[in-house]
Design a protein around this motif. Sequence first.
Motif, mmCIF file in Angstrom:
data_model
loop_
_atom_site.group_PDB
_atom_site.id
_atom_site.type_symbol
_atom_site.label_atom_id
_atom_site.label_comp_id
_atom_site.label_asym_id
_atom_site.label_seq_id
_atom_site.Cartn_x
_atom_site.Cartn_y
_atom_site.Cartn_z
ATOM 1 N N ARG A 54 41.059 41.154 32.193
ATOM 2 C CA ARG A 54 40.289 39.878 33.178
ATOM 3 C C ARG A 54 41.853 38.740 33.120
ATOM 4 N NH1 ARG A 54 35.799 39.155 30.945
ATOM 5 N NH2 ARG A 54 34.198 40.218 32.378
ATOM 6 N N GLY A 55 42.122 38.831 32.112
ATOM 7 C CA GLY A 55 43.266 38.265 31.615
ATOM 8 C C GLY A 55 44.533 38.027 32.610
ATOM 9 N N LEU A 56 45.027 39.159 33.541
ATOM 10 C CA LEU A 56 45.832 39.485 33.593
ATOM 11 C C LEU A 56 45.124 39.717 35.238
ATOM 12 C CD1 LEU A 56 48.998 39.307 34.355
ATOM 13 C CD2 LEU A 56 48.902 41.950 33.992
ATOM 14 N N HIS A 57 44.108 40.590 35.510
ATOM 15 C CA HIS A 57 43.781 40.713 37.320
ATOM 16 C C HIS A 57 42.581 40.399 37.592
ATOM 17 C CE1 HIS A 57 46.942 43.699 36.211
ATOM 18 N NE2 HIS A 57 47.463 43.548 37.628
ATOM 19 N N GLY A 58 42.029 39.470 36.865
ATOM 20 C CA GLY A 58 40.304 38.802 37.011
ATOM 21 C C GLY A 58 39.963 39.485 36.733
ATOM 22 N N GLU A 59 38.245 39.070 37.763
ATOM 23 C CA GLU A 59 37.105 40.167 37.412
ATOM 24 C C GLU A 59 37.347 41.071 38.499
ATOM 25 O OE1 GLU A 59 34.310 38.923 35.975
ATOM 26 O OE2 GLU A 59 35.236 36.928 35.307
ATOM 27 N N VAL A 60 38.706 41.031 39.008
ATOM 28 C CA VAL A 60 38.382 42.461 39.715
ATOM 29 C C VAL A 60 38.965 43.493 38.211
ATOM 30 C CG1 VAL A 60 39.636 43.804 41.602
ATOM 31 C CG2 VAL A 60 38.448 42.114 42.026
ATOM 32 N N VAL B 26 40.717 32.133 43.543
ATOM 33 C CA VAL B 26 41.787 33.597 43.559
ATOM 34 C C VAL B 26 42.684 33.514 42.038
ATOM 35 C CG1 VAL B 26 43.739 34.388 44.166
ATOM 36 C CG2 VAL B 26 43.252 33.465 45.627
ATOM 37 N N ALA B 27 42.677 32.603 41.576
ATOM 38 C CA ALA B 27 42.504 33.129 39.802
ATOM 39 C C ALA B 27 41.502 33.864 39.274
ATOM 40 C CB ALA B 27 42.968 31.858 39.211
ATOM 41 N N ARG B 28 40.590 32.930 39.419
ATOM 42 C CA ARG B 28 39.128 34.009 38.220
ATOM 43 C C ARG B 28 38.715 35.395 38.900
ATOM 44 N NH1 ARG B 28 35.492 29.716 40.462
ATOM 45 N NH2 ARG B 28 34.832 31.175 42.414
ATOM 46 N N THR B 29 39.179 35.688 40.479
ATOM 47 C CA THR B 29 39.003 36.584 40.917
ATOM 48 C C THR B 29 39.986 37.695 40.674
ATOM 49 O OG1 THR B 29 37.494 35.756 42.457
ATOM 50 C CG2 THR B 29 38.167 38.343 42.989
ATOM 51 N N HIS B 30 41.841 37.349 40.703
ATOM 52 C CA HIS B 30 42.930 38.282 40.611
ATOM 53 C C HIS B 30 43.205 37.400 39.500
ATOM 54 C CE1 HIS B 30 41.485 40.220 44.028
ATOM 55 N NE2 HIS B 30 41.169 39.137 44.795
ATOM 56 N N GLY B 31 43.228 36.646 38.663
ATOM 57 C CA GLY B 31 43.691 36.907 37.299
ATOM 58 C C GLY B 31 44.751 35.763 37.973
ATOM 59 N N ASP B 32 45.751 36.201 36.810
ATOM 60 C CA ASP B 32 46.972 35.446 36.658
ATOM 61 C C ASP B 32 47.770 36.277 37.835
ATOM 62 O OD1 ASP B 32 47.394 35.009 33.081
ATOM 63 O OD2 ASP B 32 46.830 33.935 34.057
ATOM 64 N N TYR B 33 47.980 37.343 37.724
ATOM 65 C CA TYR B 33 48.690 38.169 38.876
ATOM 66 C C TYR B 33 48.300 37.657 40.122
ATOM 67 C CZ TYR B 33 50.254 41.841 41.693
ATOM 68 O OH TYR B 33 50.965 42.864 42.850
ATOM 69 N N GLY B 34 47.395 36.925 40.977
ATOM 70 C CA GLY B 34 46.602 37.317 41.349
ATOM 71 C C GLY B 34 46.922 35.549 42.473
#
Lengths: 129, 156
Positions: A54-60, B26-34
């Motif tokens: 969740r930290g790096l890639h979020g909810e997805v 975008v940060a919530r859905t795809h995280g730090d990477y997104g």
Amino acid sequence: MRSSAEEAESSGYQRVVLKNASPHHYLKVRLLLEDESPRVSAVDLKSFITSCLRGLHGEVGAALDVDVLTYDEETLTALLRVHSRGLVKLWSSLTLQGSYQNRACAFRVLQVSPFLLALTGNSRDLQLD
Amino acid sequence: MVRMKSRRDLLKLDDRAVAGTVKAAVARTHGDYGAALCSIRFCVKYLNAHTGIVFLRFPKGCYKLLWSALPFITSIESRGQIIPCFFNCLHVGGTIRTCQKFLIRYNTQQLHRMLPKCKNEEEKRQIQEAILSCSLTGRGDEELEDELESEEEAGE
């Protein structure tokens, strides 16, 4: 492909190349912690992996299907299974995670393979004396 | 290019509020990477609070990340007010010029769709006068859109 079939007929040796051979990838990982206490259970490990994703890639990323197949509490070694499409996300999240409950930690990825059988043997542990 | 639909009035929006909301989603859905990938050249190029059209600009390689994060935006916070809204993606274009051409076509379609719904002759006459008085320069687009907005209010 035809040339390899001809070679098989002539020499009895056949080379088969499989693309996208297995839908899952298996990782053998080990969690290193600064200090040994308290103990990390399998459920804690699973929730920790989900929080890393969740930290790096979020909810997805957190919605990615990761299974903990085996877990050894003594050595903190686990066998994870993930779909091949999610391997990069999982591996990158584990690598970039630096802290567990305010303690420094590190994930060491020991082996990765699309086949579970390949994880039984590890040539790194081989003793050559 | 996206369109915002809102229950209350959009007139108090500014582009920084929209940009902040999109980045947070975008940060919530795809995280730090997104968040890092999409905010390289991210900006709000155009915002029309009357019709609720927003143009967003971002790198072409990550448009899917942004597109998939937009439906998760439920409200925008601007100047202390929380405005519930919904982002509807109308068009994904490579340049601002193609987006502008699409917007002109879209606005004319909306106008054609809403014109039969006019309640009385007075409104029809007003709209016809406004359209006929539009000039063919760049200002014409704005007047068209303002008439569209007043027509939407009248239609509701």
